[in-house]
Structure formats: structure tokens, C-alpha cells
Design a protein around this motif. Structure first.
Motif, PDB file in Angstrom:
ATOM      1  N   THR A  20       1.060  -4.761 -12.794  1.00 31.00           N
ATOM      2  CA  THR A  20       0.607  -4.287 -11.491  1.00 31.00           C
ATOM      3  C   THR A  20       0.759  -5.369 -10.426  1.00 31.00           C
ATOM      4  OG1 THR A  20      -0.935  -2.757 -12.548  1.00 31.00           O
ATOM      5  CG2 THR A  20      -1.373  -3.315 -10.253  1.00 31.00           C
ATOM      6  N   ALA A  21       0.347  -6.582 -10.749  1.00 28.32           N
ATOM      7  CA  ALA A  21       0.470  -7.683  -9.785  1.00 28.32           C
ATOM      8  C   ALA A  21       1.936  -7.962  -9.470  1.00 28.32           C
ATOM      9  CB  ALA A  21      -0.210  -8.937 -10.340  1.00 28.32           C
ATOM     10  N   THR A  23       4.426  -5.843  -9.619  1.00 27.57           N
ATOM     11  CA  THR A  23       4.923  -4.722  -8.826  1.00 27.57           C
ATOM     12  C   THR A  23       4.520  -4.880  -7.361  1.00 27.57           C
ATOM     13  OG1 THR A  23       4.812  -3.255 -10.743  1.00 27.57           O
ATOM     14  CG2 THR A  23       4.895  -2.212  -8.599  1.00 27.57           C
ATOM     15  N   ASP A  24       3.266  -5.198  -7.131  1.00 27.47           N
ATOM     16  CA  ASP A  24       2.784  -5.344  -5.758  1.00 27.47           C
ATOM     17  C   ASP A  24       3.443  -6.509  -5.026  1.00 27.47           C
ATOM     18  OD1 ASP A  24       1.193  -3.154  -6.153  1.00 27.47           O
ATOM     19  OD2 ASP A  24      -0.690  -4.278  -6.289  1.00 27.47           O
ATOM     20  N   TYR A  75       2.807  -4.065   2.820  1.00 25.63           N
ATOM     21  CA  TYR A  75       2.084  -4.342   1.584  1.00 25.63           C
ATOM     22  C   TYR A  75       2.148  -3.119   0.685  1.00 25.63           C
ATOM     23  CZ  TYR A  75      -1.771  -1.519   3.373  1.00 25.63           C
ATOM     24  OH  TYR A  75      -2.533  -0.490   3.853  1.00 25.63           O
ATOM     25  N   VAL A  76       2.000  -3.366  -0.610  1.00 24.89           N
ATOM     26  CA  VAL A  76       1.920  -2.324  -1.620  1.00 24.89           C
ATOM     27  C   VAL A  76       0.782  -2.723  -2.553  1.00 24.89           C
ATOM     28  CG1 VAL A  76       3.105  -1.182  -3.533  1.00 24.89           C
ATOM     29  CG2 VAL A  76       4.388  -1.836  -1.499  1.00 24.89           C
ATOM     30  N   ARG A  77      -0.136  -1.802  -2.801  1.00 19.09           N
ATOM     31  CA  ARG A  77      -1.272  -2.074  -3.684  1.00 19.09           C
ATOM     32  C   ARG A  77      -1.401  -0.937  -4.688  1.00 19.09           C
ATOM     33  NH1 ARG A  77      -0.357  -6.024  -1.386  1.00 19.09           N
ATOM     34  NH2 ARG A  77      -1.680  -7.227  -0.001  1.00 19.09           N
ATOM     35  N   HIS A  78      -1.132  -1.243  -5.940  1.00 21.01           N
ATOM     36  CA  HIS A  78      -1.329  -0.282  -7.020  1.00 21.01           C
ATOM     37  C   HIS A  78      -2.759  -0.408  -7.536  1.00 21.01           C
ATOM     38  CE1 HIS A  78       3.041  -0.287  -7.090  1.00 21.01           C
ATOM     39  NE2 HIS A  78       3.022   0.714  -7.941  1.00 21.01           N
ATOM     40  N   HIS A  79      -3.397   0.706  -7.720  1.00 25.36           N
ATOM     41  CA  HIS A  79      -4.713   0.749  -8.357  1.00 25.36           C
ATOM     42  C   HIS A  79      -4.568   1.557  -9.632  1.00 25.36           C
ATOM     43  CE1 HIS A  79      -6.989  -0.969  -4.992  1.00 25.36           C
ATOM     44  NE2 HIS A  79      -5.973  -0.499  -4.289  1.00 25.36           N
ATOM     45  N   VAL A 101      -1.050   4.434  -5.320  1.00 26.91           N
ATOM     46  CA  VAL A 101      -0.413   3.343  -4.588  1.00 26.91           C
ATOM     47  C   VAL A 101      -0.718   3.485  -3.098  1.00 26.91           C
ATOM     48  CG1 VAL A 101       1.772   2.205  -4.042  1.00 26.91           C
ATOM     49  CG2 VAL A 101       1.429   3.237  -6.302  1.00 26.91           C
ATOM     50  N   THR A 103       0.038   1.916   0.764  1.00 29.94           N
ATOM     51  CA  THR A 103       0.921   1.133   1.627  1.00 29.94           C
ATOM     52  C   THR A 103       0.359   1.218   3.039  1.00 29.94           C
ATOM     53  OG1 THR A 103       2.384   2.988   2.187  1.00 29.94           O
ATOM     54  CG2 THR A 103       2.953   1.704   0.195  1.00 29.94           C
TER      55      THR A 103
END
Length: 150
Positions: A20-21, A23-24, A75-79, A101, A103
Motif C-alpha cells: 500500500t505504501a 503504491t501510494d 496524492y493517492v491514498r489507499h485505505h 482510494v 485522490t
């Protein structure tokens, strides 16, 4: 639960977090290192699976560059949530989870992961990761079929 099972559980969680980190951060080399040498990354949409670290990194790089000419996410943040480790053997672990995700547009897309991981040198690495994207926001910056995609 025995101590070896707890160790595998935590190793799986660490690999999910590392993926995940990476990817972001768009660190595709680090993302690919979360897989065994001949691991597979597959989208259930019918695209050809990416096999091996080199192909995974190159395939994801091509996907990113092919998103179009629209706005680029800053930014991109996957949870990742509802991680379920369903089968634990000494040489194989199965897990499933959900992702969403974010953005610049807010919620961008969401879906499910289905994973098989194997222990290698004290870490669990993906032997197989299947990704099912369940949906995209109308304003998605990451939908390859959207005019908003970069």
C-alpha cells in the motif's frame, strides 16, 4: 493459535502495508518486491496477468502512463480494510481485503483484493494478487476509461 501462525499473520499484514505504501508513493520497484520472483498480479477485469517482478513493474508503469491527458493526482491514498486471513499453512496463506482510494477528487475508486502469500526468508510475499475494482467515481483521476484520467 500457535506462535508460527501469529508470525505469519503479522508478516501478511506487513506485506499488505508495504504494498500500500509503495503504491501510494508510485514506487513500483518496491511494490514489485512484495511479490515472489514469479508472482502474479491480476485484475479480474480480464486483462492479461502480470507475471514476475519485472513484468509487474513494467506493466504498472505502462498503465500509469496510459491513463490519458487529464489532471494528474497530487496524492493517492489507499485505505485497506476488513483484512481476513482465511487459511494459514506453514507454506501458504490466503487473505482477502477491501480497498478504497482517495485522490484530489476525494473517493476515486474502490474494490477487493484476493491474495495468496508464501513465506520467503522470514517475510510473506505475494504469490498471487487478484484485484477487482468494483467502481470508479464520476470524477476519477485513475479510471483508464475516463476523460478525467491523467
Amino acid at each position: 493459535m500457535e506462535s508460527w501462525e501469529l508470525t505469519l499473520h503479522e508478516s501478511v499484514r506487513q506485506t499488505l502495508a508495504d504494498y500500500t505504501a509503495a503504491t501510494d508513493a508510485f514506487d513500483l520497484a518496491l511494490l514489485a518486491s512484495c511479490f515472489i520472483a514469479d508472482g502474479t498480479l491480476e485484475y479480474t477485469s480480464g486483462a492479461k496477468p502480470l507475471v514476475g517482478r519485472v513484468q509487474i513493474e513494467a506493466g504498472l508503469r505502462a498503465q500509469l502512463s496510459g491513463l490519458g491527458s487529464g489532471p494528474t493526482p497530487t496524492y493517492v491514498r489507499h485505505h485497506v480494510s476488513s483484512v481476513r486471513i482465511s487459511q494459514v499453512e506453514l507454506d501458504r496463506v490466503e487473505s482477502s481485503s477491501y480497498f478504497i482510494v482517495f485522490t484530489d477528487v476525494g473517493c476515486d475508486h474502490w474494490g477487493r483484493y484476493r491474495d495468496v502469500l508464501v513465506p520467503v526468508d522470514g517475510k510473506c510475499l505475494f504469490a498471487s494478487r487478484k484485484i477487482k475494482v468494483d467502481g470508479f467515481s464520476d470524477k476519477s483521476l485513475m479510471n483508464p476509461e475516463s476523460s478525467n484520467a491523467r
